[in-house]
Design an enzyme around this catalytic site. Sequence first.
Site, PDB file in Angstrom:
ATOM      1  N   LYS A 196       0.834  -1.208   0.000  1.00  0.00           N
ATOM      2  CA  LYS A 196       0.000   0.000   0.000  1.00  0.00           C
ATOM      3  C   LYS A 196       0.874   1.266   0.000  1.00  0.00           C
ATOM      4  O   LYS A 196       0.655   2.173  -0.788  1.00  0.00           O
ATOM      5  CB  LYS A 196      -0.928   0.024   1.227  1.00  0.00           C
ATOM      6  CG  LYS A 196      -1.835  -1.192   1.340  1.00  0.00           C
ATOM      7  CD  LYS A 196      -2.750  -1.109   2.548  1.00  0.00           C
ATOM      8  CE  LYS A 196      -2.038  -1.150   3.882  1.00  0.00           C
ATOM      9  NZ  LYS A 196      -1.369  -2.437   4.191  1.00  0.00           N
TER      10      LYS A 196
ATOM     11  N   ARG B  57      -0.773  -9.108  13.130  1.00  0.00           N
ATOM     12  CA  ARG B  57      -1.340  -8.075  12.249  1.00  0.00           C
ATOM     13  C   ARG B  57      -2.182  -8.721  11.144  1.00  0.00           C
ATOM     14  O   ARG B  57      -3.205  -8.177  10.738  1.00  0.00           O
ATOM     15  CB  ARG B  57      -0.223  -7.209  11.652  1.00  0.00           C
ATOM     16  CG  ARG B  57       0.339  -6.218  12.669  1.00  0.00           C
ATOM     17  CD  ARG B  57       1.713  -5.694  12.300  1.00  0.00           C
ATOM     18  NE  ARG B  57       1.756  -4.981  11.053  1.00  0.00           N
ATOM     19  CZ  ARG B  57       2.875  -4.757  10.367  1.00  0.00           C
ATOM     20  NH1 ARG B  57       4.039  -5.203  10.814  1.00  0.00           N
ATOM     21  NH2 ARG B  57       2.829  -4.094   9.227  1.00  0.00           N
TER      22      ARG B  57
ATOM     23  N   ARG C 212      11.195  -1.829  11.107  1.00  0.00           N
ATOM     24  CA  ARG C 212      10.117  -1.414  12.012  1.00  0.00           C
ATOM     25  C   ARG C 212       9.954  -2.396  13.164  1.00  0.00           C
ATOM     26  O   ARG C 212      10.068  -3.603  12.973  1.00  0.00           O
ATOM     27  CB  ARG C 212       8.798  -1.318  11.225  1.00  0.00           C
ATOM     28  CG  ARG C 212       8.560   0.053  10.662  1.00  0.00           C
ATOM     29  CD  ARG C 212       7.444   0.114   9.677  1.00  0.00           C
ATOM     30  NE  ARG C 212       6.208  -0.536  10.091  1.00  0.00           N
ATOM     31  CZ  ARG C 212       5.091  -0.542   9.360  1.00  0.00           C
ATOM     32  NH1 ARG C 212       5.077   0.079   8.187  1.00  0.00           N
ATOM     33  NH2 ARG C 212       4.016  -1.146   9.766  1.00  0.00           N
TER      34      ARG C 212
HETATM   35  P1  AP5 Z   1       4.847  -1.649   1.825  1.00  0.00           P
HETATM   36  O1  AP5 Z   1       4.555  -0.771   0.659  1.00  0.00           O
HETATM   37  O2  AP5 Z   1       5.534  -1.058   3.016  1.00  0.00           O
HETATM   38  O3  AP5 Z   1       3.505  -2.396   2.298  1.00  0.00           O
HETATM   39  P2  AP5 Z   1       2.286  -1.831   3.148  1.00  0.00           P
HETATM   40  O4  AP5 Z   1       1.058  -2.502   2.634  1.00  0.00           O
HETATM   41  O5  AP5 Z   1       2.287  -0.331   3.190  1.00  0.00           O
HETATM   42  O6  AP5 Z   1       2.680  -2.454   4.544  1.00  0.00           O
HETATM   43  P3  AP5 Z   1       2.558  -1.923   6.029  1.00  0.00           P
HETATM   44  O7  AP5 Z   1       3.276  -2.927   6.872  1.00  0.00           O
HETATM   45  O8  AP5 Z   1       3.021  -0.495   6.166  1.00  0.00           O
HETATM   46  O9  AP5 Z   1       1.028  -2.004   6.244  1.00  0.00           O
HETATM   47  P4  AP5 Z   1       0.259  -2.070   7.552  1.00  0.00           P
HETATM   48  O10 AP5 Z   1      -1.123  -1.810   7.069  1.00  0.00           O
HETATM   49  O11 AP5 Z   1       0.421  -3.275   8.380  1.00  0.00           O
HETATM   50  O12 AP5 Z   1       0.996  -0.965   8.429  1.00  0.00           O
HETATM   51  P5  AP5 Z   1       0.603   0.532   8.825  1.00  0.00           P
HETATM   52  O13 AP5 Z   1       1.831   1.311   8.836  1.00  0.00           O
HETATM   53  O14 AP5 Z   1      -0.569   1.015   8.065  1.00  0.00           O
HETATM   54  O15 AP5 Z   1       5.686  -2.905   1.268  1.00  0.00           O
HETATM   55  C1  AP5 Z   1       6.234  -3.870   2.162  1.00  0.00           C
HETATM   56  C2  AP5 Z   1       7.602  -4.355   1.625  1.00  0.00           C
HETATM   57  O16 AP5 Z   1       7.396  -5.023   0.373  1.00  0.00           O
HETATM   58  C3  AP5 Z   1       8.606  -3.216   1.330  1.00  0.00           C
HETATM   59  O17 AP5 Z   1       9.905  -3.641   1.654  1.00  0.00           O
HETATM   60  C4  AP5 Z   1       8.493  -2.990  -0.187  1.00  0.00           C
HETATM   61  O18 AP5 Z   1       9.712  -2.537  -0.735  1.00  0.00           O
HETATM   62  C5  AP5 Z   1       8.139  -4.405  -0.680  1.00  0.00           C
HETATM   63  N1  AP5 Z   1       7.264  -4.386  -1.858  1.00  0.00           N
HETATM   64  C6  AP5 Z   1       6.217  -3.549  -2.110  1.00  0.00           C
HETATM   65  N2  AP5 Z   1       5.640  -3.864  -3.300  1.00  0.00           N
HETATM   66  C7  AP5 Z   1       6.325  -4.946  -3.780  1.00  0.00           C
HETATM   67  C8  AP5 Z   1       6.205  -5.736  -4.969  1.00  0.00           C
HETATM   68  N3  AP5 Z   1       5.268  -5.495  -5.898  1.00  0.00           N
HETATM   69  N4  AP5 Z   1       7.076  -6.781  -5.128  1.00  0.00           N
HETATM   70  C9  AP5 Z   1       8.037  -7.046  -4.195  1.00  0.00           C
HETATM   71  N5  AP5 Z   1       8.199  -6.309  -3.050  1.00  0.00           N
HETATM   72  C10 AP5 Z   1       7.352  -5.281  -2.850  1.00  0.00           C
HETATM   73  O19 AP5 Z   1       0.088   0.299  10.329  1.00  0.00           O
HETATM   74  C11 AP5 Z   1       0.966  -0.039  11.375  1.00  0.00           C
HETATM   75  C12 AP5 Z   1       0.180  -0.115  12.678  1.00  0.00           C
HETATM   76  O20 AP5 Z   1      -0.384   1.184  12.971  1.00  0.00           O
HETATM   77  C13 AP5 Z   1      -1.015  -1.066  12.690  1.00  0.00           C
HETATM   78  O21 AP5 Z   1      -0.630  -2.394  13.005  1.00  0.00           O
HETATM   79  C14 AP5 Z   1      -1.888  -0.431  13.769  1.00  0.00           C
HETATM   80  O22 AP5 Z   1      -1.393  -0.718  15.051  1.00  0.00           O
HETATM   81  C15 AP5 Z   1      -1.700   1.046  13.516  1.00  0.00           C
HETATM   82  N6  AP5 Z   1      -2.675   1.618  12.573  1.00  0.00           N
HETATM   83  C16 AP5 Z   1      -2.414   2.140  11.336  1.00  0.00           C
HETATM   84  N7  AP5 Z   1      -3.528   2.594  10.765  1.00  0.00           N
HETATM   85  C17 AP5 Z   1      -4.536   2.345  11.651  1.00  0.00           C
HETATM   86  C18 AP5 Z   1      -5.936   2.577  11.607  1.00  0.00           C
HETATM   87  N8  AP5 Z   1      -6.526   3.153  10.534  1.00  0.00           N
HETATM   88  N9  AP5 Z   1      -6.671   2.195  12.688  1.00  0.00           N
HETATM   89  C19 AP5 Z   1      -6.098   1.621  13.763  1.00  0.00           C
HETATM   90  N10 AP5 Z   1      -4.764   1.363  13.859  1.00  0.00           N
HETATM   91  C20 AP5 Z   1      -3.993   1.735  12.803  1.00  0.00           C
END
Ligand code: AP5
Length: 222
Positions: free
Chosen positions: A10, A168, A157
């Site tokens: 994402k 998660r 992270r």
């Molecule tokens: P990346 O682009 O970082 O993936 P992502 O989907 O953004 O992953 P996140 O781990 O950031 O998502 P998340 O939803 O768990 O975390 P968030 O920060 O929102 O890609 C991942 C890896 O893959 C990278 O190394 C990239 O280079 C690689 N990659 C990407 N595309 C690729 C491809 N096509 N091929 C190969 N490799 C690829 O949330 C963190 C925490 O915050 C949550 O657990 C929760 O506690 C809290 N939180 C956040 N939002 C909320 C909310 N709305 N409500 C409540 N709690 C929340």
Amino acid sequence: MLLGPPGAGKGTQARMLETQLGAPQVASGDLLRNAVREKSALGLEAKGFMDKGALVPDDLVLKLVDARLRERDAQTGFILDGFPRTVSQAETLAKMLDARGEKLDRAIALGVPDEEIIKRISGRRTCRDCGAMYHLIYDPPRNLNLCNSCNGELYQREDDAEDTVRMRLQVYAASTRPLLEYYERLGLLSLVDGIGRTEEVGNRILNALGRGTKPAAAKGTA
Ligand code: AP5
């Protein structure tokens, strides 16, 4: 809006879309991590939930997202990444957009299987200074610990430990996946296959938004 399990890509896609669509990425995870880094009261409260891989309570997340959406660059559109995460957040978002006279164009759900997610997350490294993201195998930095763009330190992270990632994924299945049905019912959902080179996935998203130049988007599951 980009939906999908942790590590689905994402953030990677939202950053690419920023330039293509001329709209800022609004990532609830980044807003929360900034609050933790700044050691604000909200950040300190959120940290305990994030470290366990649990969802942060709605009132804290909504406060941050609402403030971000009031900033100047978000007045003519934005790309939501990681928000909403529950049906209740989606309902609040609908009210927020309604009050602004805006509507959601599309909910893009990236589908990536769990085993690929574990690989992606365990190899992810992020720059402490500029937030640029790398993958040790798929998109390695030139120097193992340093950012290509700004020479900042790369870190893993805290919530990317394998046990926390599994938690998660469970939280995603229980609380966030129901959003797919929610947006499907509203006729706003597009399922996009998240497997492939990041540019390929990006083209599928642009196609789903009706902005692409390539043949129809591949279907996937999220
Ligand atoms: P990346 O682009 O970082 O993936 P992502 O989907 O953004 O992953 P996140 O781990 O950031 O998502 P998340 O939803 O768990 O975390 P968030 O920060 O929102 O890609 C991942 C890896 O893959 C990278 O190394 C990239 O280079 C690689 N990659 C990407 N595309 C690729 C491809 N096509 N091929 C190969 N490799 C690829 O949330 C963190 C925490 O915050 C949550 O657990 C929760 O506690 C809290 N939180 C956040 N939002 C909320 C909310 N709305 N409500 C409540 N709690 C929340």
